[in-house]
Design an enzyme around this catalytic site. Structure first.
Site, PDB file in Angstrom:
ATOM      1  CD  GLU A 195       1.452  -4.339 -50.199  1.00  0.00           C
ATOM      2  OE1 GLU A 195       1.003  -4.002 -49.071  1.00  0.00           O
ATOM      3  OE2 GLU A 195       2.713  -4.286 -50.393  1.00  0.00           O
TER       4      GLU A 195
ATOM      5  N   GLY B 156       8.752  -3.277 -51.224  1.00  0.00           N
ATOM      6  CA  GLY B 156       9.168  -4.676 -50.591  1.00  0.00           C
ATOM      7  C   GLY B 156      10.195  -5.267 -51.213  1.00  0.00           C
TER       8      GLY B 156
ATOM      9  CE  LYS C 190       3.820  -2.577 -47.003  1.00  0.00           C
ATOM     10  NZ  LYS C 190       4.453  -2.864 -48.518  1.00  0.00           N
TER      11      LYS C 190
ATOM     12  CG  HIS D 297      -0.514   0.195 -49.798  1.00  0.00           C
ATOM     13  ND1 HIS D 297      -0.071  -1.026 -50.721  1.00  0.00           N
ATOM     14  CD2 HIS D 297       0.698   0.762 -49.667  1.00  0.00           C
ATOM     15  CE1 HIS D 297       1.441  -1.035 -50.520  1.00  0.00           C
ATOM     16  NE2 HIS D 297       1.733   0.067 -49.869  1.00  0.00           N
TER      17      HIS D 297
ATOM     18  CD  GLU E 136       3.756   3.291 -51.122  1.00  0.00           C
ATOM     19  OE1 GLU E 136       4.632   3.391 -50.326  1.00  0.00           O
ATOM     20  OE2 GLU E 136       2.929   2.398 -51.116  1.00  0.00           O
TER      21      GLU E 136
ATOM     22  CG  ASN F  79       2.036   0.642 -44.914  1.00  0.00           C
ATOM     23  OD1 ASN F  79       1.238  -0.128 -44.169  1.00  0.00           O
ATOM     24  ND2 ASN F  79       1.930   0.376 -46.190  1.00  0.00           N
TER      25      ASN F  79
ATOM     26  CB  SER G   4      12.757  -0.821 -51.222  1.00  0.00           C
ATOM     27  OG  SER G   4      12.119  -1.732 -51.484  1.00  0.00           O
TER      28      SER G   4
HETATM   29  P1  PGA Z   1       8.451  -0.972 -48.264  1.00  0.00           P
HETATM   30  O1  PGA Z   1       6.771  -0.801 -48.224  1.00  0.00           O
HETATM   31  O2  PGA Z   1       9.083   0.023 -47.632  1.00  0.00           O
HETATM   32  O3  PGA Z   1       8.468  -2.281 -47.763  1.00  0.00           O
HETATM   33  O4  PGA Z   1       9.117  -0.919 -49.791  1.00  0.00           O
HETATM   34  C1  PGA Z   1       6.404   0.583 -48.872  1.00  0.00           C
HETATM   35  C2  PGA Z   1       5.015   0.540 -48.760  1.00  0.00           C
HETATM   36  O5  PGA Z   1       4.411  -0.465 -49.356  1.00  0.00           O
HETATM   37  O6  PGA Z   1       4.231   1.384 -48.269  1.00  0.00           O
END
Ligand code: PGA
Length: 262
Positions: free
Chosen positions: A99, A175, A12, A97, A169, A10, A214
């Protein structure tokens, strides 16, 4: 039952034509030999889907979007329809997601509509669920995640269940460098699997449930070893070819173990 693993990057809101070119070249080079039991995809900013299509067509890496409109077409400025994603041969689309839930205030109802639209037009939605830190600390993880999944399950037909992927998630792990322990993640994945079974017992065993938050080369192996963790939705580490490739290699070992058992 274990399933072949799926590793999805992903990106982003990251990348540029030149940076993507380098990243995609490295991923392609790294996947030339030895990866045949694991599925790999990248979900990229919409503007770069056509670049991915050019670079990845004919390779083992699929591509997809990071969001899809709940509507077919019309006066929805800024949105991208499932038909447009299909036009560019996207296989997957991330939906719900955290976000998008947080910054764009997407609710379960809208997310369910997007999932239905995606499935019925031939995309595989990667449906994200997960609790915030406050929700975990209050002991509400299961209730929150269950509710998010229920909204989707109520909107689809039983025979549509195996046309989607679920991603657990935990928001506090995205992140942040913090990850759920393999057992914490497995507990939620196992619970999600039971909910899927209630919708369609047979198909539930086929649905991939990814872990995201992460996932990195140093924790991926233990996470991917869990029976209900069928792969990863990888943010930060998917922007570094070597890290992404290493996670794919680890997944491949687990996918192969599954293939050998069959
Ligand atoms: P990350 O993001 O691996 O940077 O924690 C995962 C995601 O938001 O899909």
């Amino acid at each position: 039952m274990s399933r072949r693993k799926l590793i999805v990057g992903n990106w982003k809101m990251n990348g540029s034509l030149s940076a993507n070119q380098i990243l995609l070249n490295r991923i392609k080079a790294g996947l030339q030999t030895g990866i045949d039991a694991t599925e790999v995809a990248v979900c990229v900013p919409a503007l770069y889907i056509s670049q991915c299509r050019e670079e990845l067509a004919g390779t083992s890496v699929a591509w997809g979007g990071q969001d899809v409109s709940a509507y077919e077409s019309g006066a929805y400025t800024g949105e991208i329809s499932s038909g447009m994603l299909i036009d560019f041969e996207c296989k997957y689309v991330i939906v719900g997601h955290s976000e998008c839930r947080l910054y764009r205030h997407e609710n379960d109802d809208l997310i369910a509509k997007k999932v239905v639209r995606g499935i019925r037009t031939g995309l595989i939605p990667i449906v994200c669920v997960g609790e915030s830190l406050a929700e975990r600390e209050a002991g509400h993880t299961e209730v929150v995640v269950e509710q998010q999944l229920a909204a989707i399950l109520n909107a689809i037909e039983p025979d549509e269940l195996d046309k989607m992927v679920v991603a657990y998630e935990p928001v506090w792990a995205i992140g942040t460098g913090k990850t759920a322990t393999p057992q914490m993640a497995q507990d939620i994945h196992g619970m999600l699997r039971l909910k899927l079974e209630a919708k369609n017992h047979e198909s539930a065993a086929k649905v991939k449930i990814l872990y995201g938050g992460s996932m990195k080369p140093d924790n991926a192996n233990d996470l991917l070893a869990m029976p209900d963790i069928d792969g990863g939705l990888i943010g930060g580490a998917s922007l570094h070819a070597e890290d992404f490739l290493e996670i794919i290699r680890l997944a491949e070992c687990h996918s192969k173990m599954y293939s050998n058992k069959r």
